[in-house]
Design an enzyme around this catalytic site. Structure first.
Site, PDB file in Angstrom:
ATOM      1  N   ASN A 122      -2.850   3.047  19.018  1.00 61.02           N
ATOM      2  CA  ASN A 122      -2.822   2.051  20.243  1.00 61.02           C
ATOM      3  C   ASN A 122      -1.771   2.664  21.321  1.00 61.02           C
ATOM      4  OD1 ASN A 122      -4.369  -0.580  19.252  1.00 61.02           O
ATOM      5  ND2 ASN A 122      -3.413   0.233  17.577  1.00 61.02           N
TER       6      ASN A 122
ATOM      7  N   ARG B 274       0.855  -1.901  10.927  1.00 61.50           N
ATOM      8  CA  ARG B 274       1.228  -1.248  12.221  1.00 61.50           C
ATOM      9  C   ARG B 274       2.632  -0.695  12.075  1.00 61.50           C
ATOM     10  NH1 ARG B 274      -0.098  -2.820  17.301  1.00 61.50           N
ATOM     11  NH2 ARG B 274      -2.073  -1.875  16.522  1.00 61.50           N
TER      12      ARG B 274
ATOM     13  N   LYS C  67      -9.423   4.578  19.617  1.00 61.15           N
ATOM     14  CA  LYS C  67     -10.206   5.092  18.329  1.00 61.15           C
ATOM     15  C   LYS C  67     -10.167   6.608  18.497  1.00 61.15           C
ATOM     16  CE  LYS C  67     -11.143   0.781  17.210  1.00 61.15           C
ATOM     17  NZ  LYS C  67     -10.150   0.311  18.134  1.00 61.15           N
TER      18      LYS C  67
ATOM     19  N   ASP D  94      -1.923   2.159  13.418  1.00 63.07           N
ATOM     20  CA  ASP D  94      -2.401   1.556  12.432  1.00 63.07           C
ATOM     21  C   ASP D  94      -2.742   2.463  11.009  1.00 63.07           C
ATOM     22  OD1 ASP D  94      -2.455  -0.672  14.045  1.00 63.07           O
ATOM     23  OD2 ASP D  94      -4.535  -0.668  14.372  1.00 63.07           O
TER      24      ASP D  94
ATOM     25  N   ARG E  67      -0.178  -6.476   7.960  1.00 62.65           N
ATOM     26  CA  ARG E  67      -1.153  -7.301   8.464  1.00 62.65           C
ATOM     27  C   ARG E  67      -2.372  -7.498   7.268  1.00 62.65           C
ATOM     28  NH1 ARG E  67      -2.303  -4.532  13.868  1.00 62.65           N
ATOM     29  NH2 ARG E  67      -2.404  -2.923  12.231  1.00 62.65           N
TER      30      ARG E  67
ATOM     31  N   LYS F  55     -16.986   0.710  14.316  1.00 64.23           N
ATOM     32  CA  LYS F  55     -16.114   0.438  15.351  1.00 64.23           C
ATOM     33  C   LYS F  55     -16.465   0.813  16.815  1.00 64.23           C
ATOM     34  CE  LYS F  55     -12.182   1.591  12.139  1.00 64.23           C
ATOM     35  NZ  LYS F  55     -10.685   2.057  12.203  1.00 64.23           N
TER      36      LYS F  55
ATOM     37  N   ARG G 214     -11.117  -8.140   8.220  1.00 61.34           N
ATOM     38  CA  ARG G 214     -10.245  -7.531   9.180  1.00 61.34           C
ATOM     39  C   ARG G 214      -8.809  -7.986   8.980  1.00 61.34           C
ATOM     40  NH1 ARG G 214     -13.590  -9.253  14.265  1.00 61.34           N
ATOM     41  NH2 ARG G 214     -13.549 -11.036  12.784  1.00 61.34           N
TER      42      ARG G 214
ATOM     43  N   GLU H 202      -5.958   4.201  13.843  1.00 66.88           N
ATOM     44  CA  GLU H 202      -6.338   3.884  15.150  1.00 66.88           C
ATOM     45  C   GLU H 202      -4.788   4.247  15.733  1.00 66.88           C
ATOM     46  OE1 GLU H 202      -7.375   0.276  18.107  1.00 66.88           O
ATOM     47  OE2 GLU H 202      -6.508  -0.139  16.253  1.00 66.88           O
TER      48      GLU H 202
END
Ligand SMILES: Nc1ncnc2c1ncn2[C@@H]1O[C@H](COP(=O)(O)OP(=O)(O)O)[C@@H](O)[C@H]1O
Ligand SMILES: [Mg+2]
Length: 321
Positions: free
Chosen positions: A290, A218, A133, A280, A232, A168, A240, A288
């Site tokens: 990842n 993504r 994050k 993201d 998504r 978050k 979400r 974000e």
């Protein structure tokens, strides 16, 4: 070549969804030997990183009616052997978050691998340095309005400026603990207390981006370059978009603005040894980064008729030769 994958227990992986399986399968198809291990099987002996390595053979998935399918017994394990990780040419650190104490200790063990002999992806220092994050905060020009705090007062002031916010937990994944809060919510105090563990843990608070309704994209980056993307889209009453909470996956392209975001990140990702990353993006804003075990490969492969796992393995092989 020989490749080790540090993963969660293989029986818990979903071969039709998990990117780790997609990459292992690609390695096997390209003629490499694949070994697996888990973080609890790592050791340091004589100053070297060792692990119980187990050879694995996978049944490749097949596309049937637009879905990946494979039989129930999709992997076969050989005899496990205690070997130095430098026995392999590359080690893929693909353990799922949370990045807790055992996870961090594993990265210190991986630090002992001589990277001239064996490539480690992502770099253990890089993973340690990049909270999924908080790392986005290093790219202030491409993120939505964001604060990190454990103070109720600071959050209240932030919410006063916005119509709605997203809370978050800093160590979460797959939508876990993500909360939506709008002005006047009667649960304000209580939700902040739960989220910050009674004011003991900082959280990330972000302005709510209404375009999240159209999807959370993504984008997979390999060595700083985008190689594929999947959208998504939240379904039903859920806000979400994560696949783990029922987000619907949809084919998508990478926009010019998103390419600009990738370019903004690329030099820092390279510097930090973050070779395989999933970012993201919501409404053109980075939310974000990842770095531990990003997913999305199976979905992108299926929707775009590509094989990202093979691209990853080829890129690693190229760097090794
Ligand atoms: N700023 C935001 N505005 C609107 N929705 C958001 C925002 N940030 C996250 N979300 C929603 O929450 C989901 C999870 O957020 P994310 O930051 O990617 O955390 P993680 O995937 O690690 O749980 C996203 O898929 C998106 O639907
Ligand atoms: Mg996410």
């Amino acid at each position: 070549m020989k490749f080790t994958f540090i993963i969660d227990s293989i029986e818990k992986l979903d071969p039709t969804h998990d990117s780790s399986v997609a990459i292992m399968e690609a390695a096997q198809i390209l003629g490499h030997e694949v070994y697996i291990t888990t973080i609890d099987l790592l050791s340091v002996v004589d100053g070297k990183a060792y692990a119980h390595l187990q050879p694995v053979t996978l049944k490749p998935v097949e596309l049937v009616n637009h879905h990946w399918q494979v039989e129930k017994n999709w992997y076969f394990l050989g005899e496990s052997e205690f070997l130095p990780l430098e026995y392999c040419q590359a080690v893929f650190m693909r353990k799922d978050p949370p990045v807790n104490t055992p996870y961090l200790y594993a990265t210190y063990i991986l630090d002992l691998i001589d990277t001239k002999k064996t490539k480690v992806l992502n770099s253990p220092q890089g993973i340690r340095g990049a909270n999924e994050k908080m790392y986005a905060l290093q790219f202030p020009t491409v993120i939505p309005s964001t604060i990190v705090t454990q103070s109720k007062e600071v959050i209240a002031n932030f919410l006063d400026e916005k119509e709605a916010i997203i809370l978050k937990p800093l160590g979460g994944k797959a939508g876990e603990g993500i909360l939506f809060l709008q002005q006047g919510d009667r649960n304000f105090n209580s939700l902040i207390e739960i989220s910050t563990k009674q004011g003991y843990e900082p959280i990330m608070v972000q302005e709510y981006l209404p375009s999240a309704k159209e999807g959370d994209k993504r984008i997979i980056l390999l060595d700083g370059k985008p190689i594929g993307a999947v959208n998504r889209i939240p379904t039903g009453k859920e806000f979400r978009g994560n696949m783990a909470v029922g987000g619907r996956v949809a084919q998508t392209d990478i926009t010019d603005r998103e390419l600009m975001i990738c370019d903004t990140l690329a030099p820092k990702l390279k510097e930090d040894g973050l070779f395989f990353v999933g970012i993201d993006v919501i409404g053109g804003y980075l939310t974000e980064v990842n770095v531990t075990s990003p997913t999305g490969i199976r979905e992108i492969d299926r929707l775009n008729n590509v094989n990202l796992g093979k691209q990853v393995i080829s890129a690693v092989v190229n760097q090794l030769s």
